[in-house]
Design an enzyme around this catalytic site. Structure first.
Site, PDB file in Angstrom:
ATOM      1  N   SER A 254       0.857  -1.184   0.000  1.00 18.73           N
ATOM      2  CA  SER A 254       0.000   0.000   0.000  1.00 18.73           C
ATOM      3  C   SER A 254       0.895   1.237   0.000  1.00 18.73           C
ATOM      4  O   SER A 254       2.116   1.131   0.088  1.00 18.73           O
ATOM      5  CB  SER A 254      -0.894  -0.001   1.233  1.00 18.73           C
ATOM      6  OG  SER A 254      -0.097   0.269   2.371  1.00 18.73           O
ATOM      7  N   LYS A 255       0.266   2.383  -0.054  1.00 21.98           N
ATOM      8  CA  LYS A 255       0.992   3.655  -0.130  1.00 21.98           C
ATOM      9  C   LYS A 255       2.006   3.805   1.005  1.00 21.98           C
ATOM     10  O   LYS A 255       3.016   4.484   0.852  1.00 21.98           O
ATOM     11  CB  LYS A 255      -0.007   4.815  -0.091  1.00 21.98           C
ATOM     12  CG  LYS A 255      -0.735   5.023  -1.395  1.00 21.98           C
ATOM     13  CD  LYS A 255      -0.933   6.516  -1.642  1.00 21.98           C
ATOM     14  CE  LYS A 255      -1.352   6.897  -3.021  1.00 21.98           C
ATOM     15  NZ  LYS A 255      -2.249   6.101  -3.761  1.00 21.98           N
ATOM     16  N   ARG A 256       1.666   3.213   2.128  1.00 19.65           N
ATOM     17  CA  ARG A 256       2.564   3.217   3.275  1.00 19.65           C
ATOM     18  C   ARG A 256       3.976   2.721   2.896  1.00 19.65           C
ATOM     19  O   ARG A 256       4.969   3.114   3.479  1.00 19.65           O
ATOM     20  CB  ARG A 256       1.971   2.216   4.277  1.00 19.65           C
ATOM     21  CG  ARG A 256       1.972   2.554   5.676  1.00 19.65           C
ATOM     22  CD  ARG A 256       0.917   1.759   6.459  1.00 19.65           C
ATOM     23  NE  ARG A 256       0.619   0.412   6.036  1.00 19.65           N
ATOM     24  CZ  ARG A 256       1.359  -0.659   6.319  1.00 19.65           C
ATOM     25  NH1 ARG A 256       2.466  -0.551   6.982  1.00 19.65           N
ATOM     26  NH2 ARG A 256       0.962  -1.856   5.922  1.00 19.65           N
ATOM     27  N   HIS A 257       4.036   1.808   1.940  1.00 21.41           N
ATOM     28  CA  HIS A 257       5.314   1.205   1.569  1.00 21.41           C
ATOM     29  C   HIS A 257       6.044   2.009   0.491  1.00 21.41           C
ATOM     30  O   HIS A 257       7.129   1.645   0.089  1.00 21.41           O
ATOM     31  CB  HIS A 257       5.091  -0.216   1.030  1.00 21.41           C
ATOM     32  CG  HIS A 257       4.507  -1.162   2.034  1.00 21.41           C
ATOM     33  ND1 HIS A 257       3.230  -1.653   1.935  1.00 21.41           N
ATOM     34  CD2 HIS A 257       5.027  -1.684   3.158  1.00 21.41           C
ATOM     35  CE1 HIS A 257       2.991  -2.454   2.966  1.00 21.41           C
ATOM     36  NE2 HIS A 257       4.060  -2.487   3.717  1.00 21.41           N
ATOM     37  N   GLY A 258       5.434   3.076   0.016  1.00 22.18           N
ATOM     38  CA  GLY A 258       6.053   3.856  -1.076  1.00 22.18           C
ATOM     39  C   GLY A 258       5.066   3.981  -2.221  1.00 22.18           C
ATOM     40  O   GLY A 258       3.887   3.684  -2.061  1.00 22.18           O
TER      41      GLY A 258
END
Ligand code: GLU
Length: 505
Positions: A254-258
């Site tokens: 998800s966006k959390r990972h980049g």
């Protein structure tokens, strides 16, 4: 494989083209190309509330960037169109009529409020959520009353309440579900649009899809699809569910990972070849060890038996490494052309727009000389400005905080740095040819004459000419910068250092 392969990528245009979604496209494309079959793009736009303007274009742009071409679909057309579900409503309505007619589906008039109340009660009782089947057994009279009161309602699929349904998944092996755990799901909404479940089955059948290869998140929907196939008397395609893509913490990517949008990777300066190579490894492998592979090698060897069942980890560092590998392997002129837009943007941001390399031969040639100097060192095209800004700026700053005492190298004092600068200046200004090897030879002699080590002497010169303490090979850099600029910078460094306070380092 005996049957003719036809596969599809069926994105819903609800946002940016997500990396996981594009991986599905890539695997379908590889499968089609390996088997000499067709790869289709079908836009699943039946959920009108979730449509995002521009999303279709972004998806197609992502595919084009990765050189995933489609044989049928938007722009390409094809014999099984239209390829937008919103233009195929009649087909879904016909299928729904068949299901209503043969008792596999029924109209449901339950209000939103009733359904909400039902859900709340189920949660309260710790019961599995799902439609309770109230409208399944209405009498004809009740039905016409309800219709008169509240319109046609939705259409639900009538699930068998017992038994099991299963499928031989091409990747996961045999998978089976208990029918009583699945509720009577909606296949047609009250706005006349089908739900995903109905539309996907009708289209995969109508478009003669041989293999439905899609992400694992769709596996729980598969028993519903299997029931619809059976109820419509359609022959089922083969199914294969691709493993999830996870972040390094093994949570769903998800966006959390980049960045998760493929276009963000394009804009950051990843090469499409590197990106595609990296994505191929998100769930597939040639032999568990080869990482860098040509597209043709992957096409030649692509096989669902080598798609893994367990989640694939998206490792940004590996991607950057792979991009560096592809950058180093490129022809330097091709790289210069690819990197030119990144340079152009940076020049504009620094108000140096008139130095755009594009179109002007002089700047173009200059850029072609610069790029080979950084080719071994960059991993991303977006790094080009950081690595080459001093080739374009009139004034340079000295790292780290533009203090001219940065010119003084370890073991030197201000006077010896000033001597190094003035002697270099003489040598550079009068050198008979301004080329890296003769310059290096003469400057080595000068260093020796003034009693400085090459490391010290060249360190002063490097900072004076580039402002950096790490650059591509110094004399090649000096040759490309050219005599005029180099002499000007060395003279300026002398002036700035003389005027500066402080002394030894
Ligand atoms: N429209 C679905 C998606 O956006 C497609 C699922 C499928 O391939 O069946 O992923």
């Amino acid at each position: 494989m005996s049957e003719h392969v036809r596969v599809r990528y069926a994105p819903s245009p609800t946002g940016e083209p997500h990396i996981g979604n594009i991986r599905t496209a890539l695997f379908n494309w590889l499968f089609a190309r390996h088997h000499g079959g067709e790869f289709l793009v079908r836009i699943e736009d039946t959920d009108q509330d979730r449509l995002v303007p521009g999303a279709v274009d972004a998806i197609l742009e992502g595919l084009r960037w990765l050189e995933i071409d489609w044989d049928e679909g938007p722009e390409a057309g094809g014999p099984y169109g239209p390829y937008f579900q919103s233009e195929r409503l009649e087909l879904y309505q016909q299928a729904a009529e068949i299901l209503l007619g043969n008792g596999s589906a029924y109209r449901c008039y339950c209000s939103r409020e009733r359904l909400e109340q039902m859900r709340k009660d189920q949660i309260g009782r710790n019961a599995a959520p799902g439609y309770d089947g109230r409208c399944r057994s209405l009498t004809a009279e009740e039905r016409s009353d309800l219709e008169a009161g509240g319109g046609p309602g939705v259409i639900r699929f009538a699930m068998p309440g017992s038994g099991v349904i299963g499928v031989q998944d091409e990747i996961r092996g045999y998978v089976e579900w208990q029918n009583d755990l699945l509720d009577d799901f909606v296949i047609m909404k009250s706005d006349g649009f089908p739900t995903y479940h109905l539309a996907v089955v009708v289209d995969d059948y109508e478009m003669k899809i041989s293999h439905v290869l899609r992400a694992e998140e769709w596996l729980p929907s598969t028993p519903r699809h299997l029931h619809i196939y059976d109820a419509l008397g359609y022959q089922q395609p083969k199914f294969g569910h691709l493993p999830m893509i996870l972040g390094p913490d093994r949570e769903k990517l998800s966006k959390r990972h980049g960045a998760t949008s493929i276009l963000e990777y394009k804009d950051t300066g990843y090469l499409p070849q590197a990106m595609a190579n990296f994505m191929v490894l998100l769930g597939w492998s040639l032999d568990d060890k080869t990482e860098v592979m040509s597209r043709q090698t992957v096409v030649d060897n692509f096989d669902l038996r080598r798609v893994s069942r367990s989640g694939a980890i998206f490792d940004q560092e590996k991607l950057a490494w792979m991009n560096g590998v592809y950058i180093r392997e490129m022809d330097s002129k091709d790289l210069a052309n690819l990197a030119a837009p990144f340079l152009a943007k940076a020049l504009e941001n620094h108000d140096l727009g008139e130095k755009l390399p594009d179109g002007q031969d002089y700047w173009q040639d200059y850029w072609f000389k610069i790029v080979p100097l950084i080719q071994e060192r960059i991993k991303l095209l977006s790094e080009v400005w950081d690595r080459t800004g001093y080739f374009f700026q009139d004034e340079i700053d000295y790292e780290p905080d533009n203090d001219p005492t940065a010119l003084i190298q370890k073991g030197m004092d201000k006077d010896s740095a000033l001597t190094a600068l003035s002697k270099s200046l003489d040598c550079l200004a009068s050198a008979p040819v301004f080329q890296n090897q003769p310059l290096e030879e003469s400057l080595r002699e000068v260093a020796h004459d003034v009693g400085l080590t090459p490391r010290q002497f060249f360190g002063v010169l490097r900072t004076a000419v580039t402002g950096r303490n790490a650059t591509p090979p110094l004399f090649e850099t000096i040759e490309v910068l050219g005599r005029e600029l180099v002499v000007r910078r060395v003279a300026k460094a002398g002036e700035r250092l003389s005027a500066a306070g402080g002394n030894a380092q």
